[in-house]
Motif scaffolding. Structure first.
Motif, short mmCIF file in Angstrom:
data_model
loop_
_atom_site.label_atom_id
_atom_site.label_comp_id
_atom_site.label_asym_id
_atom_site.label_seq_id
_atom_site.Cartn_x
_atom_site.Cartn_y
_atom_site.Cartn_z
N LEU A 133 1.02 -1.19 -0.58
CA LEU A 133 0.20 -0.59 0.10
C LEU A 133 0.45 1.34 -0.21
O LEU A 133 0.63 2.51 0.30
CB LEU A 133 -0.90 -0.17 1.21
N ALA A 134 2.04 1.13 -0.64
CA ALA A 134 3.03 2.11 -0.70
C ALA A 134 3.32 3.53 -1.99
O ALA A 134 3.77 3.78 -1.88
CB ALA A 134 4.45 1.68 -0.08
N LYS A 135 2.43 1.96 -3.09
CA LYS A 135 2.36 2.60 -4.23
C LYS A 135 1.05 3.53 -4.55
O LYS A 135 0.59 3.72 -4.66
CB LYS A 135 2.24 1.43 -5.71
N GLY A 136 1.49 4.37 -6.02
CA GLY A 136 0.38 5.08 -6.01
C GLY A 136 0.21 4.77 -7.89
O GLY A 136 0.10 5.56 -8.74
N ASN A 137 0.03 3.65 -7.57
CA ASN A 137 -0.01 2.73 -9.22
C ASN A 137 -2.01 2.77 -9.44
O ASN A 137 -1.79 1.55 -8.95
CB ASN A 137 0.54 1.45 -9.79
N PRO A 138 -2.04 2.58 -10.24
CA PRO A 138 -3.89 2.69 -10.28
C PRO A 138 -3.95 0.85 -11.11
O PRO A 138 -3.26 0.48 -12.13
CB PRO A 138 -4.51 3.89 -11.57
N PRO A 150 -8.44 1.53 -17.82
CA PRO A 150 -8.78 2.75 -18.97
C PRO A 150 -10.46 1.85 -19.57
O PRO A 150 -10.55 0.66 -19.32
CB PRO A 150 -8.00 2.41 -20.38
N PRO A 151 -11.18 3.45 -19.34
CA PRO A 151 -12.42 3.06 -19.68
C PRO A 151 -12.20 2.70 -21.60
O PRO A 151 -11.46 2.52 -22.47
CB PRO A 151 -12.99 4.50 -19.59
N GLN A 152 -13.16 1.21 -22.43
CA GLN A 152 -12.82 0.79 -22.77
C GLN A 152 -13.17 1.87 -24.25
O GLN A 152 -11.99 1.77 -25.19
CB GLN A 152 -14.03 -0.36 -22.97
N LEU A 165 -3.60 12.65 -17.03
CA LEU A 165 -4.65 11.33 -17.70
C LEU A 165 -4.51 10.77 -15.99
O LEU A 165 -5.54 9.90 -16.65
CB LEU A 165 -3.89 10.89 -19.02
N SER A 166 -3.53 10.47 -15.84
CA SER A 166 -2.68 9.20 -15.36
C SER A 166 -4.01 8.46 -14.13
O SER A 166 -4.42 7.14 -14.51
CB SER A 166 -1.42 8.78 -14.24
N LYS A 167 -5.02 9.69 -13.22
CA LYS A 167 -5.40 9.26 -11.98
C LYS A 167 -6.79 8.97 -12.87
O LYS A 167 -7.44 8.36 -12.10
CB LYS A 167 -5.01 10.30 -11.15
N MET A 168 -7.56 9.98 -13.73
CA MET A 168 -8.78 10.62 -14.16
C MET A 168 -9.12 8.63 -14.62
O MET A 168 -10.36 8.28 -14.30
CB MET A 168 -8.55 11.49 -14.80
N TYR A 169 -8.37 9.13 -15.45
CA TYR A 169 -8.24 7.54 -16.45
C TYR A 169 -7.77 5.88 -16.35
O TYR A 169 -8.40 5.49 -16.98
CB TYR A 169 -8.57 8.08 -17.94
N MET A 170 -6.98 5.93 -14.94
CA MET A 170 -6.45 4.80 -14.66
C MET A 170 -5.35 4.87 -16.35
O MET A 170 -5.00 3.33 -16.57
CB MET A 170 -7.28 3.60 -14.51
N VAL A 171 -4.57 5.26 -16.26
CA VAL A 171 -3.10 4.85 -17.48
C VAL A 171 -2.24 5.59 -16.86
O VAL A 171 -1.53 6.63 -18.18
CB VAL A 171 -4.03 5.67 -18.94
N ALA A 172 -1.73 5.08 -16.10
CA ALA A 172 -0.45 6.05 -15.92
C ALA A 172 0.81 5.59 -16.96
O ALA A 172 1.31 6.07 -17.23
CB ALA A 172 -0.16 5.55 -14.17
#
Length: 415
Positions: free
Chosen positions: A61-66, A70-72, A262-269
């Motif tokens: 739980l140390a990571k900030g990786n989604p 992403p949405p299809q 875009l990374s956090k809103m759309y899970m595309v880190a």
């Protein structure tokens, strides 16, 4: 007539210059390298990797990786773009027009803010690129950058690279982890070149109020400094009122810059995409620095990003609701261990005050060693983060509940 006696042998190579025993290539390193602070996230990764290498089962739980997809419709847009010959070439330096137009549309639709896509926007390969380019553009050696602590470590690191100094304003628990900007001496604001804000906040989960942004903009006009809001967690709010943009504040565009991801809103880190918005004069300079120092945001990611920004943002709101549910699940589980998370209003993380008489770094080590749960010590976010630890919400609720069970089971008489 006899031929002249011409030798065809290759000339002897010159003797290698002797290497001084007192010199190493490291002696040529720039001074700035020696003052760059260590990356705490890399150190955390190393601790977790060492535990895993020992065969231990670690909940990280140390990571900030989604942790999702992403949405299809964005995946489909990227796949189509990958087959479009127009995207086989380098994109425009400032960004593809369709991406910049989509970012301007997003600002208007979500925040009621009018942004000129040609003069007030820049596409970047992630908000971190925007942070670096903005600090490089504004800060000379010795210049002062004001941070609100606890703070994202790159603000300090990028300032160190260019030789700047930092002044930290504490965001205290009793103030909801929002700073009192009016309590800062005028002499600090007179010396400041840049104020960096970050709302929704990493690591505390605080969100900005209209009053906070209005105060920052007023002070910037009065004392002639630039305000940056790192808006990496735009759209990820837990309250009825979604997180606000700096530019919803009157006259903020005259003195401000905002960084979006875009990374956090759309899970595309992993796609690496975002944009910088702000004052046209500042953007001209930031673009000039970006052109000389950074890679361009991928063409296909810009196409997919435009699809996300032009959407109705329902996927972002659903994602925010998921993170809120995870926060609640973790908080309920930790209560059984005698622990309570701080109230969180947005972002991807939960903030916990460590038990009485514990050091935050020692507590993080204890959680890893005794409970198999990895977190980040609050002091990794600057001295004002001491006494807290950060939990990531980027695991399913079931995993967060299991982490809390492990902590409760390991607690004993530790606190």
């Amino acid at each position: 007539m006899s031929s002249p006696n011409i030798s065809t042998a290759a000339p002897a190579a010159p003797a290698a210059a002797p290497i001084s025993a007192s010199w190493t290539p490291q002696a040529s390193l720039a001074h700035r390298v020696s003052v760059i602070p260590a990356n705490p996230f890399a150190a955390s990764d190393a601790r977790v990797a060492a535990a895993v290498a020992q065969g231990r089962d670690i909940i990280n739980l140390a990571k900030g990786n989604p942790d999702g997809a992403p949405p299809q419709f964005m995946q489909d847009a990227l796949a189509r773009a990958a087959h479009d010959p127009a995207n086989f070439k380098y994109p425009q330096f400032d960004g593809k027009p369709e991406f910049l137009d989509a970012a301007a549309h997003w600002y208007q639709a979500e925040h009621g803010v009018t942004i000129d896509p040609r003069t007030q926007l820049l596409a970047v390969a992630g908000a971190s690129v925007g942070i670096s380019a903005t600090i490089t553009t504004l800060i000379d050696p010795g210049d002062l950058v004001v941070l609100v602590g606890p703070y994202y470590p790159q603000y300090e690191g990028s300032t160190a690279v260019v030789g700047g100094r930092i002044h930290v304003i504490p965001a205290l628990e009793e103030n909801g982890f929002l700073p009192d900007l009016d309590s800062v001496p005028a002499s600090v604001w007179d010396e400041a070149k840049l104020l960096i804000l970050n709302y929704p906040n990493n690591p505390t989960g605080a969100v900005a109020t209209p009053e906070l942004f209005a105060t920052a903009v007023r002070l910037a006009h009065e004392h002639h400094f630039v305000v940056v809001n790192d808006f990496a967690y735009a759209g990820i709010g837990f309250d009825a009122q979604p997180p606000i943009s700096l530019f919803e504040t009157p006259s903020a565009l005259e003195v401000g810059v905002e960084l979006c991801s875009l990374s956090k809103m759309y899970m595309v880190a992993g796609w690496r995409g975002g944009f910088v918005a702000g004052n046209a004069g500042l953007l001209r300079a930031i673009k000039a620095v970006h052109q000389q120092t950074s890679i361009l945001m991928s063409s296909v990611v810009q196409v997919a990003g435009a699809a996300g920004l032009n959407s109705d943002q329902s996927t972002v709101r659903a994602l925010a609701a998921t993170y809120r549910g995870r926060y609640e699940a973790l908080n309920a589980g930790l209560a059984k261990a005698g622990l309570e998370l701080e109230p969180v209003h947005g972002g991807l993380f939960a903030w916990l005050k460590v038990p009485h008489d514990w050091d935050d770094a020692d507590f993080a080590v204890w959680l890893l060693d005794k409970a198999g749960v990895a977190v980040i010590p609050g002091s990794d976010f600057g001295a004002t983060g001491a006494g807290f630890v950060r939990f990531s919400l980027l695991e399913p609720s079931e995993t967060l509940e299991e982490a809390a069970r492990r902590i409760a089971a390991a607690r004993g008489t530790a606190w």
